[in-house]
Design a protein around this motif. Structure first.
Motif, PDB file in Angstrom:
ATOM      1  N   PRO A 172       0.894  -1.182  -0.173  1.00  0.00           N
ATOM      2  CA  PRO A 172      -0.126  -0.109   0.094  1.00  0.00           C
ATOM      3  C   PRO A 172       0.771   1.239   0.188  1.00  0.00           C
ATOM      4  CG  PRO A 172      -0.929  -1.433   1.832  1.00  0.00           C
ATOM      5  CD  PRO A 172       0.602  -2.032   1.219  1.00  0.00           C
ATOM      6  N   ARG A 173       2.017   1.079   0.725  1.00  0.00           N
ATOM      7  CA  ARG A 173       2.843   2.482   0.811  1.00  0.00           C
ATOM      8  C   ARG A 173       3.275   2.895  -0.377  1.00  0.00           C
ATOM      9  NH1 ARG A 173       4.563   6.483   0.248  1.00  0.00           N
ATOM     10  NH2 ARG A 173       6.208   7.854   1.151  1.00  0.00           N
ATOM     11  N   VAL A 174       4.013   1.730  -1.031  1.00  0.00           N
ATOM     12  CA  VAL A 174       4.754   1.816  -2.399  1.00  0.00           C
ATOM     13  C   VAL A 174       3.599   2.426  -3.670  1.00  0.00           C
ATOM     14  CG1 VAL A 174       5.842   0.594  -4.461  1.00  0.00           C
ATOM     15  CG2 VAL A 174       6.382   0.135  -2.064  1.00  0.00           C
ATOM     16  N   THR A 175       2.337   1.749  -3.538  1.00  0.00           N
ATOM     17  CA  THR A 175       1.214   2.190  -4.268  1.00  0.00           C
ATOM     18  C   THR A 175       1.022   3.730  -4.092  1.00  0.00           C
ATOM     19  OG1 THR A 175       0.129   0.105  -4.220  1.00  0.00           O
ATOM     20  CG2 THR A 175      -1.030   1.658  -4.958  1.00  0.00           C
ATOM     21  N   GLN A 176       0.822   4.174  -2.877  1.00  0.00           N
ATOM     22  CA  GLN A 176       0.776   5.626  -2.518  1.00  0.00           C
ATOM     23  C   GLN A 176       1.678   6.569  -3.176  1.00  0.00           C
ATOM     24  OE1 GLN A 176       0.266   5.343   1.622  1.00  0.00           O
ATOM     25  NE2 GLN A 176      -1.656   6.364   1.567  1.00  0.00           N
ATOM     26  N   GLY A 177       3.133   6.099  -2.852  1.00  0.00           N
ATOM     27  CA  GLY A 177       4.204   6.908  -3.504  1.00  0.00           C
ATOM     28  C   GLY A 177       4.151   6.920  -4.687  1.00  0.00           C
ATOM     29  N   LEU A 178       3.787   5.877  -5.782  1.00  0.00           N
ATOM     30  CA  LEU A 178       3.833   6.008  -6.981  1.00  0.00           C
ATOM     31  C   LEU A 178       2.889   6.390  -7.541  1.00  0.00           C
ATOM     32  CD1 LEU A 178       5.606   5.036  -9.291  1.00  0.00           C
ATOM     33  CD2 LEU A 178       4.629   2.774  -9.325  1.00  0.00           C
ATOM     34  N   GLU A 195      -1.390  -3.412 -10.814  1.00  0.00           N
ATOM     35  CA  GLU A 195      -2.678  -3.866 -10.606  1.00  0.00           C
ATOM     36  C   GLU A 195      -3.276  -2.592  -9.476  1.00  0.00           C
ATOM     37  OE1 GLU A 195      -3.462  -8.377 -11.940  1.00  0.00           O
ATOM     38  OE2 GLU A 195      -3.175  -8.020  -9.645  1.00  0.00           O
ATOM     39  N   SER A 196      -2.380  -2.765  -8.342  1.00  0.00           N
ATOM     40  CA  SER A 196      -2.480  -1.825  -7.385  1.00  0.00           C
ATOM     41  C   SER A 196      -2.854  -0.249  -7.527  1.00  0.00           C
ATOM     42  CB  SER A 196      -1.669  -2.070  -6.184  1.00  0.00           C
ATOM     43  OG  SER A 196      -1.886  -1.403  -5.114  1.00  0.00           O
ATOM     44  N   THR A 226      10.935 -16.752   4.224  1.00  0.00           N
ATOM     45  CA  THR A 226       9.770 -15.808   4.798  1.00  0.00           C
ATOM     46  C   THR A 226      10.065 -14.710   5.370  1.00  0.00           C
ATOM     47  OG1 THR A 226      10.030 -17.384   6.562  1.00  0.00           O
ATOM     48  CG2 THR A 226       8.396 -18.233   4.999  1.00  0.00           C
ATOM     49  N   GLN A 227      11.331 -14.332   5.584  1.00  0.00           N
ATOM     50  CA  GLN A 227      11.764 -13.347   6.645  1.00  0.00           C
ATOM     51  C   GLN A 227      11.701 -11.989   5.660  1.00  0.00           C
ATOM     52  OE1 GLN A 227      15.435 -13.869   8.718  1.00  0.00           O
ATOM     53  NE2 GLN A 227      15.568 -11.681   8.946  1.00  0.00           N
ATOM     54  N   GLY A 228      11.707 -10.995   6.367  1.00  0.00           N
ATOM     55  CA  GLY A 228      11.577  -9.567   5.721  1.00  0.00           C
ATOM     56  C   GLY A 228      10.822  -8.746   6.285  1.00  0.00           C
ATOM     57  N   ARG A 229      11.270  -7.333   6.483  1.00  0.00           N
ATOM     58  CA  ARG A 229      10.269  -6.391   7.166  1.00  0.00           C
ATOM     59  C   ARG A 229      10.492  -5.092   6.431  1.00  0.00           C
ATOM     60  NH1 ARG A 229       8.397  -9.954   8.440  1.00  0.00           N
ATOM     61  NH2 ARG A 229       8.320 -11.040  10.310  1.00  0.00           N
ATOM     62  N   GLY A 230       9.292  -4.807   5.956  1.00  0.00           N
ATOM     63  CA  GLY A 230       9.297  -3.370   5.218  1.00  0.00           C
ATOM     64  C   GLY A 230       9.624  -2.186   6.366  1.00  0.00           C
ATOM     65  N   ARG A 231      10.534  -1.465   6.022  1.00  0.00           N
ATOM     66  CA  ARG A 231      10.904  -0.462   6.881  1.00  0.00           C
ATOM     67  C   ARG A 231      11.568   0.735   6.151  1.00  0.00           C
ATOM     68  NH1 ARG A 231      16.263  -3.422   9.707  1.00  0.00           N
ATOM     69  NH2 ARG A 231      17.453  -3.384   7.691  1.00  0.00           N
ATOM     70  N   PRO A 232      11.671   1.919   6.833  1.00  0.00           N
ATOM     71  CA  PRO A 232      12.400   3.093   6.221  1.00  0.00           C
ATOM     72  C   PRO A 232      13.508   2.830   6.043  1.00  0.00           C
ATOM     73  CG  PRO A 232      10.996   3.578   7.929  1.00  0.00           C
ATOM     74  CD  PRO A 232      10.993   2.433   7.969  1.00  0.00           C
ATOM     75  N   GLN A 233      14.490   3.151   4.998  1.00  0.00           N
ATOM     76  CA  GLN A 233      15.878   3.214   4.633  1.00  0.00           C
ATOM     77  C   GLN A 233      16.429   3.705   5.984  1.00  0.00           C
ATOM     78  OE1 GLN A 233      17.087   4.154   0.910  1.00  0.00           O
ATOM     79  NE2 GLN A 233      18.787   2.873   0.766  1.00  0.00           N
ATOM     80  N   SER A 234      17.471   2.848   6.572  1.00  0.00           N
ATOM     81  CA  SER A 234      18.341   3.598   7.456  1.00  0.00           C
ATOM     82  C   SER A 234      19.629   4.259   7.114  1.00  0.00           C
ATOM     83  CB  SER A 234      18.538   2.439   8.611  1.00  0.00           C
ATOM     84  OG  SER A 234      19.563   1.659   7.820  1.00  0.00           O
ATOM     85  N   ARG A 235      20.167   5.162   7.770  1.00  0.00           N
ATOM     86  CA  ARG A 235      21.239   5.800   7.564  1.00  0.00           C
ATOM     87  C   ARG A 235      22.434   4.801   7.376  1.00  0.00           C
ATOM     88  NH1 ARG A 235      23.124  11.371  10.032  1.00  0.00           N
ATOM     89  NH2 ARG A 235      21.171  11.921   8.878  1.00  0.00           N
TER      90      ARG A 235
END
Length: 568
Positions: A156-162, A189-190, A558-567
């Motif tokens: 949803p966040r990537v859809t909003q950004g695009l 599609e989104s 199955t691992q992975g977490r969407g998160r803001p890119q860190s410094r």
């Protein structure tokens, strides 16, 4: 099509709409980044904005003499913060701007909270992305996938950004996506769903040739983010890390206090703007010329400026030069540190072998060069690992593959198990089984000329043969030869004419090398305008994190977490 200008115009409009008088700019964590990348604090101060605050900050003072301009992402948390703010307002009047579409129900909740009637305006201004360069944007999101599927919270966040990029540029595009990637199809599609739902917002004046949105997947080209770079912006990000135009130089030996963190922005730094895409040798020469001009005005103590270390000494000896031209002292420091790292990590030699692995098809030569380099005690762990990754991707199916013995060599070098495991993760992420396109040409049919760059002493010759896969994809697209079977259109219609306005988005992150490719295509293809975007802008370190999150450590997909890119 200029994403930097689009965001700047939105911010100017917000500030002007509030009329004359002293103002506070109230933002959240993400909109702070969005604003800071296109405007300096001093530029906004000239527009009577005297205070910058975070909406989530608990200890803000009451300042009834200030007007509040709120620029916020339309999240539940921000709406909740606004409700609390409006119930006990700290400022005289509020102009509220959301960076994306906000629901009618949330507007109603805000209206009910505004008992003191302090809200003058609520609007949507679609600046929901980081405008890095005029033709490059990022969403600063790391860890977008679980295996080959979207991390659920991220789509949803990537859809909003695009969609906000499309609205900011006033484009209602036809959409093509990479068939081999389910994530590309899901995003296409989104985005289409939002365009259909918000059809009134997307009702722009029709152009003769409709704009095109092309959605790609990073896993189709895992080689580009693994290569060392030699143009200024790309090199700074690869070796020092660019985070919202800021570089952390605090670890640089003997760094002065005022240079511990520096900002590199093409909008406000003429030298950087002019040298963004020049190679390392040319940048050294350009700094040398600038300093020699200054020396001419100072006839005493004529110093020779032969190398980058001479320049650093020169800047230290002339405090008034520092004052006169903070920009140059900043770039001398940055280029000096790049030069130190190139020498310390022997990146010329590393880059030469990387280029050979990425571009040539001579397995015998490649393995000899690679083995020789891996035995060099000065080769850093990250460089050793990336070289083996490039070999693993390049010669994955080769009958004489020496990958097992290269892995043993890494072990003997003392490379950590975490890094060694990443080699297999990289093949899982971007190997032959995953790719939809022909990343690695089967023959060496096209002989690639090595381009040699000559520059300052201390900046030896280096060559850049590699071109990202994106170059070929866009070239085929512009010539009308991009296969529908590999990059289908979403929906029944297709583009008959040569595309003019193209927005390319790479799931899993873009790179500055690809941005350079787009810059060159924009320059050399009349009538074609291309914008590049990605979930992040990667250097090797951040790309390895992306791959690890996608594949999961030790092959757990199955691992992975969407998160803001860190410094970094």
């Amino acid at each position: 099509m200029n994403v930097t200008l689009a965001v700047k115009q939105y911010i100017s409009k917000m500030i002007e709409s509030s009329g004359p008088g002293m103002k506070v700019l109230l933002m959240d964590k993400e909109t702070t980044s969005i604003v800071s990348v296109v405007y300096t604090q001093s530029e906004i101060l000239q527009k009577e904005v005297y205070l910058f605050e975070r909406i989530d900050s608990q200890n803000r003072d009451n300042m009834k003499h200030l007007k509040a301009i709120c620029f916020l992402r339309p999240t539940k948390e921000n709406v909740e913060h606004l409700i609390q703010e409006l119930r006990r307002p700290k400022y005289s009047v509020y102009f509220i701007y959301f960076s994306n579409v906000i629901s009618k129900s949330e507007i109603k909740v805000l209206a009910e909270a505004d008992e003191q009637e302090v809200v003058a305006e609520v609007q949507e201004f679609y600046g929901d992305f980081i405008a890095v360069n005029p033709h490059l944007f990022s969403l600063n999101i790391q860890g977008v996938s679980r295996g080959r599927s979207w991390e659920p919270s991220v789509l949803p966040r990537v859809t909003q950004g695009l969609t906000s990029v499309l609205l900011a540029l006033k484009k209602c595009p036809m959409i093509r996506y990479q068939l081999s990637s389910d994530m590309s199809k899901r995003l296409a599609e989104s985005v289409k769903q939002i365009i259909t739902k918000e059809y009134e917002l997307f009702d722009f004046r029709k152009t003769e040739v409709p704009p095109l949105l092309l959605i790609l997947d990073r896993s189709d080209d895992a080689i580009t983010p693994l290569l060392n770079q030699w143009t200024y912006q790309a090199m700074v990000h690869e070796l020092l890390g660019l985070n919202n135009n800021r570089i952390d130089l605090s670890r640089v030996p003997g760094i002065s206090k005022d240079l511990r963190e520096v900002v590199l922005s093409a909008e406000n730094d003429e030298f950087y703007a002019n040298n963004l895409y020049l190679n390392f040798g040319e940048i050294g020469t350009n700094i040398k010329n600038l300093m020699e001009d200054f020396q001419k005005k100072k006839p005493k103590d004529q110093q020779k400026l032969e190398s980058i270390s001479d320049m650093k000494a020169f800047v230290d000896n002339y405090p008034q030069f520092k004052k006169m031209s903070g920009t140059v002292s900043k770039h001398v420091t940055v280029v000096g540190e790049l030069s130190r790292l190139v020498s310390e990590r022997q990146l010329m030699e590393v880059s030469e072998v990387e280029q050979e692995l990425a571009c040539q098809s001579d397995h015998s030569n490649a393995q000899q060069s690679l083995r020789r380099l891996l035995q060099n005690p000065r080769l850093s762990e990250i460089d050793a690992v990336r070289l083996v990754m490039l070999y693993a991707l390049r010669y994955e199916k080769h009958s004489s593959s020496i990958l097992p013995s290269l892995m043993e060599e890494l072990n003997r070098k003392g490379v950590s198990e975490r890094h060694r495991k990443m080699v297999q993760s990289m093949v899982e992420y971007g190997g032959k089984r995953v790719r939809g396109s022909d990343l690695i040409a089967p023959t060496d049919a096209v002989a690639i000329t090595k381009q040699f760059f000559k520059g300052l002493k201390g900046v030896e010759n280096v060559y850049t043969q590699h071109q990202p896969l994106l170059h070929d994809t866009l070239d085929q697209l512009i010539k009308g030869r991009l296969k529908d079977s590999q990059f289908p259109y979403l929906g029944p219609s297709s583009l008959r004419d040569r595309p003019q306005d193209i927005i390319v988005f790479i799931i899993g992150g873009a790179t500055y090398e690809e941005a350079f490719t787009v810059y060159n295509l924009n320059r050399t293809m009349p009538g074609v305008r291309i914008i590049l975007g990605g979930t992040a802008i990667h250097n090797t370190k951040s790309f390895l994190e992306e791959v690890t999150l996608a594949v999961g450590s030790g092959g757990d997909r199955t691992q992975g977490r969407g998160r803001p890119q860190s410094r970094r």
